[in-house]
Design a protein around this motif. Sequence first.
Motif, PDB file in Angstrom:
ATOM      1  N   GLY A 194     -20.127  -5.229   5.906  1.00  0.00           N
ATOM      2  CA  GLY A 194     -20.061  -6.678   6.029  1.00  0.00           C
ATOM      3  C   GLY A 194     -18.717  -7.267   5.640  1.00  0.00           C
ATOM      4  O   GLY A 194     -18.378  -8.363   6.043  1.00  0.00           O
ATOM      5  N   ASP A 195     -17.942  -6.522   4.836  1.00  0.00           N
ATOM      6  CA  ASP A 195     -16.631  -7.010   4.401  1.00  0.00           C
ATOM      7  C   ASP A 195     -15.510  -6.563   5.333  1.00  0.00           C
ATOM      8  O   ASP A 195     -14.356  -6.901   5.115  1.00  0.00           O
ATOM      9  N   ILE A 196     -15.831  -5.768   6.351  1.00  0.00           N
ATOM     10  CA  ILE A 196     -14.811  -5.258   7.268  1.00  0.00           C
ATOM     11  C   ILE A 196     -14.781  -6.111   8.527  1.00  0.00           C
ATOM     12  O   ILE A 196     -15.825  -6.412   9.116  1.00  0.00           O
ATOM     13  N   LEU A 197     -13.588  -6.498   8.932  1.00  0.00           N
ATOM     14  CA  LEU A 197     -13.396  -7.300  10.145  1.00  0.00           C
ATOM     15  C   LEU A 197     -12.753  -6.429  11.211  1.00  0.00           C
ATOM     16  O   LEU A 197     -11.779  -5.725  10.945  1.00  0.00           O
ATOM     17  N   PHE A 198     -13.289  -6.441  12.418  1.00  0.00           N
ATOM     18  CA  PHE A 198     -12.722  -5.690  13.537  1.00  0.00           C
ATOM     19  C   PHE A 198     -12.444  -6.661  14.677  1.00  0.00           C
ATOM     20  O   PHE A 198     -13.338  -7.389  15.107  1.00  0.00           O
ATOM     21  N   ILE A 199     -11.196  -6.680  15.155  1.00  0.00           N
ATOM     22  CA  ILE A 199     -10.866  -7.517  16.311  1.00  0.00           C
ATOM     23  C   ILE A 199     -10.061  -6.696  17.303  1.00  0.00           C
ATOM     24  O   ILE A 199      -9.381  -5.728  16.945  1.00  0.00           O
ATOM     25  N   LEU A 200     -10.145  -7.084  18.568  1.00  0.00           N
ATOM     26  CA  LEU A 200      -9.389  -6.450  19.648  1.00  0.00           C
ATOM     27  C   LEU A 200      -8.393  -7.461  20.200  1.00  0.00           C
ATOM     28  O   LEU A 200      -8.765  -8.587  20.537  1.00  0.00           O
ATOM     29  N   LEU A 201      -7.141  -7.039  20.318  1.00  0.00           N
ATOM     30  CA  LEU A 201      -6.097  -7.883  20.885  1.00  0.00           C
ATOM     31  C   LEU A 201      -5.509  -7.203  22.106  1.00  0.00           C
ATOM     32  O   LEU A 201      -5.623  -5.989  22.278  1.00  0.00           O
ATOM     33  N   ARG A 202      -4.866  -8.000  22.954  1.00  0.00           N
ATOM     34  CA  ARG A 202      -4.102  -7.482  24.086  1.00  0.00           C
ATOM     35  C   ARG A 202      -2.641  -7.839  23.871  1.00  0.00           C
ATOM     36  O   ARG A 202      -2.275  -9.013  23.901  1.00  0.00           O
ATOM     37  N   GLY A 203      -1.804  -6.833  23.624  1.00  0.00           N
ATOM     38  CA  GLY A 203      -0.384  -7.083  23.414  1.00  0.00           C
ATOM     39  C   GLY A 203       0.438  -6.548  24.570  1.00  0.00           C
ATOM     40  O   GLY A 203      -0.039  -5.738  25.369  1.00  0.00           O
ATOM     41  N   LEU A 204       1.678  -7.006  24.660  1.00  0.00           N
ATOM     42  CA  LEU A 204       2.600  -6.488  25.671  1.00  0.00           C
ATOM     43  C   LEU A 204       3.035  -5.085  25.262  1.00  0.00           C
ATOM     44  O   LEU A 204       3.413  -4.856  24.121  1.00  0.00           O
ATOM     45  N   SER A 205       3.006  -4.160  26.220  1.00  0.00           N
ATOM     46  CA  SER A 205       3.329  -2.775  25.885  1.00  0.00           C
ATOM     47  C   SER A 205       4.827  -2.498  25.908  1.00  0.00           C
ATOM     48  O   SER A 205       5.276  -1.498  25.356  1.00  0.00           O
ATOM     49  N   SER A 206       5.623  -3.368  26.565  1.00  0.00           N
ATOM     50  CA  SER A 206       7.067  -3.144  26.644  1.00  0.00           C
ATOM     51  C   SER A 206       7.768  -4.462  26.896  1.00  0.00           C
ATOM     52  O   SER A 206       7.130  -5.468  27.246  1.00  0.00           O
ATOM     53  N   GLU A 207       9.100  -4.446  26.742  1.00  0.00           N
ATOM     54  CA  GLU A 207       9.908  -5.622  27.040  1.00  0.00           C
ATOM     55  C   GLU A 207      10.004  -5.769  28.553  1.00  0.00           C
ATOM     56  O   GLU A 207      10.348  -4.820  29.249  1.00  0.00           O
ATOM     57  N   ASN A 208       9.707  -6.978  29.054  1.00  0.00           N
ATOM     58  CA  ASN A 208       9.705  -7.183  30.494  1.00  0.00           C
ATOM     59  C   ASN A 208       9.924  -8.659  30.786  1.00  0.00           C
ATOM     60  O   ASN A 208       9.248  -9.513  30.212  1.00  0.00           O
ATOM     61  N   ASP A 209      10.881  -8.947  31.672  1.00  0.00           N
ATOM     62  CA  ASP A 209      11.123 -10.336  32.057  1.00  0.00           C
ATOM     63  C   ASP A 209      10.175 -10.788  33.161  1.00  0.00           C
ATOM     64  O   ASP A 209      10.005 -11.980  33.387  1.00  0.00           O
ATOM     65  N   SER A 210       9.590  -9.833  33.873  1.00  0.00           N
ATOM     66  CA  SER A 210       8.681 -10.165  34.963  1.00  0.00           C
ATOM     67  C   SER A 210       7.296 -10.497  34.426  1.00  0.00           C
ATOM     68  O   SER A 210       6.888 -10.016  33.360  1.00  0.00           O
ATOM     69  N   LEU A 211       6.571 -11.329  35.181  1.00  0.00           N
ATOM     70  CA  LEU A 211       5.193 -11.654  34.785  1.00  0.00           C
ATOM     71  C   LEU A 211       4.231 -10.506  35.074  1.00  0.00           C
ATOM     72  O   LEU A 211       3.102 -10.501  34.578  1.00  0.00           O
ATOM     73  N   ASP A 212       4.676  -9.546  35.867  1.00  0.00           N
ATOM     74  CA  ASP A 212       3.830  -8.391  36.173  1.00  0.00           C
ATOM     75  C   ASP A 212       3.912  -7.418  34.999  1.00  0.00           C
ATOM     76  O   ASP A 212       4.639  -6.425  35.027  1.00  0.00           O
ATOM     77  N   VAL A 213       3.163  -7.725  33.944  1.00  0.00           N
ATOM     78  CA  VAL A 213       3.306  -7.010  32.675  1.00  0.00           C
ATOM     79  C   VAL A 213       2.201  -5.975  32.506  1.00  0.00           C
ATOM     80  O   VAL A 213       1.138  -6.053  33.124  1.00  0.00           O
ATOM     81  N   GLU A 214       2.495  -5.003  31.663  1.00  0.00           N
ATOM     82  CA  GLU A 214       1.491  -4.036  31.229  1.00  0.00           C
ATOM     83  C   GLU A 214       1.077  -4.401  29.809  1.00  0.00           C
ATOM     84  O   GLU A 214       1.921  -4.681  28.962  1.00  0.00           O
ATOM     85  N   THR A 215      -0.210  -4.396  29.574  1.00  0.00           N
ATOM     86  CA  THR A 215      -0.709  -4.742  28.243  1.00  0.00           C
ATOM     87  C   THR A 215      -1.306  -3.515  27.572  1.00  0.00           C
ATOM     88  O   THR A 215      -1.639  -2.524  28.230  1.00  0.00           O
ATOM     89  N   ILE A 216      -1.405  -3.597  26.270  1.00  0.00           N
ATOM     90  CA  ILE A 216      -1.980  -2.519  25.482  1.00  0.00           C
ATOM     91  C   ILE A 216      -3.070  -3.111  24.592  1.00  0.00           C
ATOM     92  O   ILE A 216      -2.905  -4.184  24.017  1.00  0.00           O
ATOM     93  N   GLN A 217      -4.194  -2.407  24.515  1.00  0.00           N
ATOM     94  CA  GLN A 217      -5.293  -2.867  23.665  1.00  0.00           C
ATOM     95  C   GLN A 217      -5.048  -2.409  22.234  1.00  0.00           C
ATOM     96  O   GLN A 217      -4.805  -1.227  21.984  1.00  0.00           O
ATOM     97  N   ILE A 218      -5.079  -3.360  21.305  1.00  0.00           N
ATOM     98  CA  ILE A 218      -4.833  -3.072  19.894  1.00  0.00           C
ATOM     99  C   ILE A 218      -6.100  -3.385  19.104  1.00  0.00           C
ATOM    100  O   ILE A 218      -6.583  -4.514  19.122  1.00  0.00           O
ATOM    101  N   GLY A 219      -6.624  -2.384  18.445  1.00  0.00           N
ATOM    102  CA  GLY A 219      -7.776  -2.582  17.575  1.00  0.00           C
ATOM    103  C   GLY A 219      -7.320  -2.705  16.128  1.00  0.00           C
ATOM    104  O   GLY A 219      -6.510  -1.906  15.658  1.00  0.00           O
ATOM    105  N   LEU A 220      -7.812  -3.712  15.441  1.00  0.00           N
ATOM    106  CA  LEU A 220      -7.466  -3.935  14.036  1.00  0.00           C
ATOM    107  C   LEU A 220      -8.743  -3.870  13.193  1.00  0.00           C
ATOM    108  O   LEU A 220      -9.666  -4.662  13.396  1.00  0.00           O
ATOM    109  N   PHE A 221      -8.793  -2.898  12.266  1.00  0.00           N
ATOM    110  CA  PHE A 221      -9.881  -2.808  11.285  1.00  0.00           C
ATOM    111  C   PHE A 221      -9.316  -3.307   9.958  1.00  0.00           C
ATOM    112  O   PHE A 221      -8.413  -2.679   9.394  1.00  0.00           O
TER     113      PHE A 221
END
Length: 200
Positions: free
Chosen positions: A1-28
């Motif tokens: 009950g004291d542990i928080l888990f969230i999922l985020l979508r971050g950018l996987s690399s530097e990119n000026d284009s809107l056609d980006v690749e994302t990476i799923q980040i899990g935080l416990f």
Amino acid sequence: GDILFILLRGLSSENDSLDVETIQIGLFMGNDFLITRHDKLSPSINHYWESCEQNAEALPPDPHLIGWYISRFAATRYLDLMNNFEPRLGEMEERMFRRPRDTLLNQLTANRTSLRHLSRIFNYHVRVFQGLRQHYQTKNGPADLPHLLNDLYEHYDRLSGLAHMFYDVTGDLIDGYLSTSSHRLNNTMRVLTVITAIFV
């Protein structure tokens, strides 16, 4: 009950284009630990890790704060991406009236598709941090926590608004391009009709 888990979508690399690749980040996140899970290297986590190696005093005592700082850096990278796209959108608008080409239409269509994808990502994060703000209103935590969560919510809410606005502007430019092309085609057909009538 004291542990928080969230999922985020971050950018996987530097990119000026809107056609980006994302990476799923899990935080416990627990009271005395933070575990991150991601399939690829995360620039947001690496940035925070390197800054803490250079300055150990920058490491907050509460693991939750580390998680929120990582989340904020990920949101800032999205914001830089959208801010860099705005002047390019203005350039495409000028090109459309000065020298329209089919390649420009393809570019506008691709950007509109990317903006729809980004809009879904931003809306997801808005719901996540809105729920976390409400959750931590009834729980004790670090003094900076309400401010950080509110900051994250406002970041993604702004990103969502920008994505919707750029999506609408891109759609208007596509409609304008098609109207301009139709007008040029009508003028061409008018000339051809006159030439055909003369020869007949």
